[in-house]
Design an enzyme around this catalytic site. Structure first.
Site, mmCIF file in Angstrom:
data_model
loop_
_atom_site.group_PDB
_atom_site.id
_atom_site.type_symbol
_atom_site.label_atom_id
_atom_site.label_comp_id
_atom_site.label_asym_id
_atom_site.label_seq_id
_atom_site.Cartn_x
_atom_site.Cartn_y
_atom_site.Cartn_z
ATOM 1 N N ASP A 36 0.856 -1.181 0.000
ATOM 2 C CA ASP A 36 0.000 0.000 0.000
ATOM 3 C C ASP A 36 0.894 1.235 0.000
ATOM 4 O O ASP A 36 1.428 1.620 1.035
ATOM 5 C CB ASP A 36 -0.915 -0.026 1.240
ATOM 6 C CG ASP A 36 -1.842 1.185 1.312
ATOM 7 O OD1 ASP A 36 -1.743 2.076 0.447
ATOM 8 O OD2 ASP A 36 -2.655 1.240 2.250
ATOM 9 N N HIS A 37 1.059 1.846 -1.177
ATOM 10 C CA HIS A 37 1.958 2.994 -1.328
ATOM 11 C C HIS A 37 1.263 4.123 -2.077
ATOM 12 O O HIS A 37 0.383 3.878 -2.909
ATOM 13 C CB HIS A 37 3.210 2.596 -2.126
ATOM 14 C CG HIS A 37 4.318 2.070 -1.292
ATOM 15 N ND1 HIS A 37 5.573 2.643 -1.266
ATOM 16 C CD2 HIS A 37 4.375 1.021 -0.442
ATOM 17 C CE1 HIS A 37 6.354 1.958 -0.429
ATOM 18 N NE2 HIS A 37 5.646 0.968 0.076
ATOM 19 N N THR A 103 3.422 1.689 10.947
ATOM 20 C CA THR A 103 3.585 3.122 11.189
ATOM 21 C C THR A 103 3.988 3.883 9.935
ATOM 22 O O THR A 103 4.051 5.111 9.960
ATOM 23 C CB THR A 103 4.627 3.373 12.290
ATOM 24 O OG1 THR A 103 5.869 2.747 11.922
ATOM 25 C CG2 THR A 103 4.152 2.826 13.621
ATOM 26 N N GLY A 104 4.269 3.197 8.839
ATOM 27 C CA GLY A 104 4.432 3.855 7.556
ATOM 28 C C GLY A 104 5.779 4.502 7.335
ATOM 29 O O GLY A 104 6.707 4.393 8.133
ATOM 30 N N GLU A 105 5.848 5.219 6.201
ATOM 31 C CA GLU A 105 7.063 5.922 5.793
ATOM 32 C C GLU A 105 6.695 7.330 5.353
ATOM 33 O O GLU A 105 5.637 7.558 4.758
ATOM 34 C CB GLU A 105 7.757 5.209 4.621
ATOM 35 C CG GLU A 105 8.092 3.760 4.858
ATOM 36 C CD GLU A 105 6.983 2.828 4.379
ATOM 37 O OE1 GLU A 105 6.086 3.276 3.640
ATOM 38 O OE2 GLU A 105 7.023 1.655 4.776
ATOM 39 N N ASN A 108 5.335 8.051 1.720
ATOM 40 C CA ASN A 108 3.927 7.988 1.345
ATOM 41 C C ASN A 108 3.053 8.931 2.149
ATOM 42 O O ASN A 108 2.028 9.410 1.660
ATOM 43 C CB ASN A 108 3.401 6.561 1.539
ATOM 44 C CG ASN A 108 4.183 5.553 0.741
ATOM 45 O OD1 ASN A 108 4.270 5.658 -0.477
ATOM 46 N ND2 ASN A 108 4.768 4.573 1.423
ATOM 47 N N GLY A 172 11.854 -3.535 15.583
ATOM 48 C CA GLY A 172 12.360 -2.955 16.821
ATOM 49 C C GLY A 172 11.497 -3.323 18.004
ATOM 50 O O GLY A 172 10.320 -3.657 17.867
ATOM 51 N N ALA A 175 7.981 -1.398 18.782
ATOM 52 C CA ALA A 175 6.943 -1.773 17.816
ATOM 53 C C ALA A 175 6.511 -3.214 18.025
ATOM 54 O O ALA A 175 5.320 -3.544 17.890
ATOM 55 C CB ALA A 175 7.463 -1.571 16.397
ATOM 56 N N THR A 189 9.556 -8.659 7.456
ATOM 57 C CA THR A 189 10.163 -8.987 6.165
ATOM 58 C C THR A 189 11.591 -9.498 6.323
ATOM 59 O O THR A 189 12.422 -9.303 5.440
ATOM 60 C CB THR A 189 10.151 -7.762 5.231
ATOM 61 O OG1 THR A 189 10.796 -6.661 5.879
ATOM 62 C CG2 THR A 189 8.733 -7.379 4.855
#
Length: 315
Positions: A36-37, A103-105, A108, A172, A175, A189
């Site tokens: 999802d990007h 938590t995304g990047e 995006n 981490g 998270a 991943t």
């Protein structure tokens, strides 16, 4: 143990994504991941179709379960809208949908001009977003006055009989703790047995999904070339993947990733034993489901060969 195919929206067009999903089901893959990007990682990848439109198409083209890997329900799209989109996806797929979140990047999520929060704030936002999504899935009017989100008499009418599970991506310890506390499952991943074990211990044994990319080609060198051209960004260290704001920044940073470094980090070429050995690492790490994506143009050959030669051995 379930083996699925990972659809990379960053690299492939909508038509190619549906083509891959149909081929994957025919070959014997048992489920789908879809990214999802808003942006691809770099311009060379060149795609980024809207994931919710793609899930609608996939629901009509295949009967495979679908997981978003992963949706960020915190900045670019309000969690109340994600709740509606995911509920519709669950109805379209007949209950075969899992909402994978993370938590995304900045890549995006910054596109509407929002400030990109710190990692701790992003985790806090994700927890509230998941709480709000689950509340909305109950089907009642929700007026929410939270720290990060508000709704005013919001109600979702199109809902599945049973709310979709929510799996949480985690990298981490903080998270991972959050994923174990709020998630119905775990997404990662890397063949990280410690992370899988920690999640299962803290969550009471909930399931874990792992994803990996390969570069199928007639020769190893060709596969490495595809991977380095398209996915050198995957070799960036630390938090760069979370904080760089545009594909151009990723292209600049990935100039530091050498072709040799890419070659050392992936499985490329036609040696099926190497491909099987890599997937076995994820099995041995304790994942309940493993999803594999192809990098480059040879996805149909990869899917067919995996179905014929790799999946039967792994099972």
């Amino acid at each position: 143990m379930r083996f699925g195919y990972f659809l990379s929206c960053e690299e492939y067009s909508p038509t190619e994504i549906v083509e891959q999903a149909v081929a994957a089901e025919k070959a014997g893959f048992e489920a789908l991941w879809i990214s999802d990007h808003y942006h691809p990682w770099n311009d060379e990848q060149g795609n980024s179709p809207f994931v919710w439109g793609m899930i609608g198409a996939l629901s009509q083209a295949t009967s495979l379960p679908i997981t978003t890997a992963v949706t960020c329900p915190t900045v670019r799209i309000h969690p109340a809208v994600i709740a509606q989109a995911a509920a519709t996806a669950a109805v379209q797929t007949g209950g075969r949908f899992t909402l994978g979140v993370g938590t995304g990047e900045a890549l995006n999520e910054h596109v509407l001009g929002d400030v990109w929060p710190s990692a701790d704030v992003r985790l806090e936002m994700l927890e509230e977003a998941v709480d709000l999504i689950r509340e909305l899935w109950k089907g009642e009017e929700v007026t929410w006055d939270g720290k990060h989100y508000e709704t005013d008499t919001a109600r979702i009418y199109t809902r599945p009989d049973q709310a979709p599970p929510i799996y949480v991506s985690a990298f981490g310890p903080k998270a991972l703790d959050l994923a174990a506390r709020i998630g119905d499952g775990f997404i990662n991943t890397a063949p990280d047995a410690d992370a899988v074990s920690t999640f299962k211990d803290k969550s009471g044994g909930k399931p874990a999904q792992g994803g990996v990319k390969v570069a199928w080609a007639e020769t190893e060198d060709e596969g490495i070339d595809h991977a380095h051209r398209l996915w050198a960004t995957a070799g960036l260290p630390g938090e760069l993947a979370q904080v760089l704001p545009s594909p151009h920044h990723f292209e600049q940073a990935s100039q530091l990733v050498t072709r040799d470094a890419t070659a050392d980090s992936i499985v490329a070429g036609p040696d099926i034993d190497k491909h099987i050995a890599q997937l076995q690492e994820y099995v041995d790490a304790g994942y309940d489901e493993v999803y594999v994506a192809n990098m480059g143009p040879n996805y149909l050959a990869m899917i067919e060969t995996y179905g014929r030669d790799a999946l039967p051995q792994l099972r």
